[in-house]
Design a protein around this motif. Structure first.
Motif, PDB file in Angstrom:
ATOM      1  N   MET A 111      82.189   6.733  38.506  1.00 46.70           N
ATOM      2  CA  MET A 111      82.700   7.216  37.228  1.00 46.70           C
ATOM      3  C   MET A 111      83.945   8.061  37.473  1.00 46.70           C
ATOM      4  O   MET A 111      83.895   9.028  38.247  1.00 46.70           O
ATOM      5  CB  MET A 111      81.638   8.050  36.505  1.00 46.70           C
ATOM      6  N   PRO A 112      85.067   7.746  36.855  1.00 47.58           N
ATOM      7  CA  PRO A 112      86.279   8.536  37.055  1.00 47.58           C
ATOM      8  C   PRO A 112      86.148   9.948  36.502  1.00 47.58           C
ATOM      9  O   PRO A 112      85.736  10.149  35.364  1.00 47.58           O
ATOM     10  CB  PRO A 112      87.347   7.750  36.280  1.00 47.58           C
ATOM     11  N   LEU A 113      86.453  10.927  37.323  1.00 51.07           N
ATOM     12  CA  LEU A 113      86.625  12.326  36.950  1.00 51.07           C
ATOM     13  C   LEU A 113      85.331  13.039  36.574  1.00 51.07           C
ATOM     14  O   LEU A 113      85.014  14.080  37.134  1.00 51.07           O
ATOM     15  CB  LEU A 113      87.644  12.459  35.800  1.00 51.07           C
ATOM     16  N   LEU A 114      84.577  12.518  35.592  1.00 48.37           N
ATOM     17  CA  LEU A 114      83.338  13.148  35.154  1.00 48.37           C
ATOM     18  C   LEU A 114      82.146  12.287  35.531  1.00 48.37           C
ATOM     19  O   LEU A 114      82.239  11.057  35.563  1.00 48.37           O
ATOM     20  CB  LEU A 114      83.335  13.360  33.641  1.00 48.37           C
ATOM     21  N   ASP A 115      80.998  12.956  35.780  1.00 45.35           N
ATOM     22  CA  ASP A 115      79.748  12.228  35.958  1.00 45.35           C
ATOM     23  C   ASP A 115      79.086  12.095  34.590  1.00 45.35           C
ATOM     24  O   ASP A 115      79.756  11.779  33.620  1.00 45.35           O
ATOM     25  CB  ASP A 115      78.852  12.962  36.958  1.00 45.35           C
ATOM     26  N   TRP A 116      77.785  12.314  34.501  1.00 50.16           N
ATOM     27  CA  TRP A 116      77.147  12.166  33.198  1.00 50.16           C
ATOM     28  C   TRP A 116      77.727  13.184  32.209  1.00 50.16           C
ATOM     29  O   TRP A 116      78.074  14.296  32.582  1.00 50.16           O
ATOM     30  CB  TRP A 116      75.628  12.255  33.291  1.00 50.16           C
ATOM     31  N   THR A 117      77.813  12.771  30.962  1.00 48.22           N
ATOM     32  CA  THR A 117      78.474  13.591  29.946  1.00 48.22           C
ATOM     33  C   THR A 117      77.562  13.777  28.747  1.00 48.22           C
ATOM     34  O   THR A 117      77.055  12.799  28.183  1.00 48.22           O
ATOM     35  CB  THR A 117      79.785  12.926  29.481  1.00 48.22           C
ATOM     36  N   ARG A 118      77.348  15.038  28.365  1.00 44.97           N
ATOM     37  CA  ARG A 118      76.609  15.380  27.157  1.00 44.97           C
ATOM     38  C   ARG A 118      77.406  16.422  26.385  1.00 44.97           C
ATOM     39  O   ARG A 118      78.184  17.186  26.967  1.00 44.97           O
ATOM     40  CB  ARG A 118      75.223  15.938  27.482  1.00 44.97           C
TER      41      ARG A 118
END
Length: 397
Positions: free
Chosen positions: A107-114
């Motif tokens: 995943m570019p730049l960020l991992d999991w996002t909430r």
């Protein structure tokens, strides 16, 4: 199926004795203190392995999550030979310590996002949530990303503006902090300006370029994994959609098929994350589990409840939109096939993922999504499904 538990080592408020009481015997761990791109030394790996094994709790380090990939590799930026060499050396050091399953993501730049870490749950407790309007508010009104409006529907844009207009600086900071919380081992935590600068480095890099960079990574790494008898298992994108204008390329069945085809080797495998894949309406998770069963080396079992506007929230492990019983049945069938072949890697490690914060979890300060009681509940529910399915198989054999 091998019951496992993600543990953040010295950064974790949950202790090994507490994990032992859950019944799990496999530990999923990483050297989060090592900067991305540097070699994991054999000494550091052995020290962590022995801390786990010598605790007298019948625990063992079974999966690395994650051996992170440097952003330069994802961008295809500069001379990458040393970064690839370092990654391969870390793999060799892990293999020499007997740890041969590596979960990673691209995943570019960020991992999991909430967008919210404490969304209320019916009857009490909290859950992780991804709100499409809140993400739109962040991208359009806080980050002011060019072109962000085109990524959201008119209804979502209207809801985003209403939230932003009513929000305080505290609300906006909480939203930023929530979005940044999916980076458990990263050294970078961005403010708005920092995130804008980081995104500039991805300008001109689209889906085709990210795919080409990932294909190069696989070509550099999978032959070494084959030599070492290691299992590399890519984690799907979370959420399974483009974020911040950055392409996500591990989001659906077609993406997984493309990845598996880049290096047709057992070592090029999949982390079956029922929650990440489950947030994509197009995905049939039991069907994906069956199609790629021979490449599944690790499983994250959790559930999500999707909403019409693209939002979703973590559900209890046996609730939500994914048929968890069917997913587990597919994994058990693959394990039987492997045992029939006489394979030593027949037992697939799994862990309960992203539990609700319940009871004494609330206010305990554990990593977002990784509370003690909520995951214990999830593990108990999954254990019950496994026992029921294996009991029926034995009964009718």
């Amino acid at each position: 199926m091998k019951e496992s538990w993600r543990w953040y080592g010295p950064f974790d408020r949950i202790t090994l004795p507490e994990i032992a009481q859950t019944g799990a015997t496999g530990i999923v761990n990483a050297l989060h203190e090592v900067p991305y791109g540097e070699v994991w030394s054999e000494e550091a790996i052995l020290a962590r392995r022995d801390d786990i094994a010598n605790a007298g709790l019948d625990l063992e380090w079974v999966v690395v999550e994650s051996l992170p990939i440097h952003e330069n590799i994802k961008r295809g930026e500069g001379d990458l030979s040393q970064l690839f060499a370092n990654y391969r050396q870390s793999m060799k050091n892990l293999a020499s310590a007997g740890i041969k399953t590596i979960c990673y993501n691209f995943m570019p730049l960020l991992d999991w996002t909430r967008t919210q870490l404490d969304a209320p749950v019916k009857r009490g407790g909290t859950a992780l949530r991804f709100s499409e309007p809140h993400m739109a508010a962040f991208e359009i009104h806080m980050l002011e990303r060019e072109g962000a409006e085109a990524d959201y529907s008119e209804e979502v844009r209207a809801a985003a503006k209403a939230w932003f207009d009513a929000s305080t600086e505290g609300h906006r900071q909480t939203l930023l902090n929530s979005i940044m919380s999916g980076l458990p081992g990263a050294f970078d935590r961005y403010d708005i300006n920092g995130l804008r600068e980081a995104l500039k480095r991805y300008q001109g890099i689209g889906r085709a370029e990210i795919r080409a960079n990932y294909a190069r990574f696989l070509a550099e790494i999978i032959p070494t994994a084959e030599e070492l008898g290691m299992r590399m298992c890519v984690h799907p994108d979370d959420p399974p959609r483009d974020i911040l204008g950055l392409p996500r390329i591990v989001s659906c069945e077609e993406d997984i098929a493309w990845i598996m085809g880049q290096q047709d080797a057992r070592s090029n495998g999949l982390t079956l994350c029922s929650g990440s894949l489950g947030a994509n309406r197009r995905n049939d998770i039991p069907a994906i589990a069956l199609r790629f069963a021979d490449r599944v080396h690790f499983a994250h079992l959790r559930n999500v409840a999707k909403e019409a506007d693209g939002s979703f929230q973590e559900a209890a492990h046996l609730d939500g939109d994914t048929d968890m019983v069917a997913v587990i049945a597919a994994i058990l069938a693959e394990e039987k096939r492997r045992r029939d072949e006489g394979r030593e890697d027949a037992d697939i490690p799994f862990r309960p993922d992203h539990g609700h914060e319940l009871l004494s979890d609330i206010g305990s300060g554990t990593h977002p999504g990784y509370p003690l009681i909520g995951r214990l509940r999830g593990l108990a529910e999954l254990r019950g499904v496994i026992r029921a399915l294996t009991h029926e198989k034995g009964k009718h054999a």
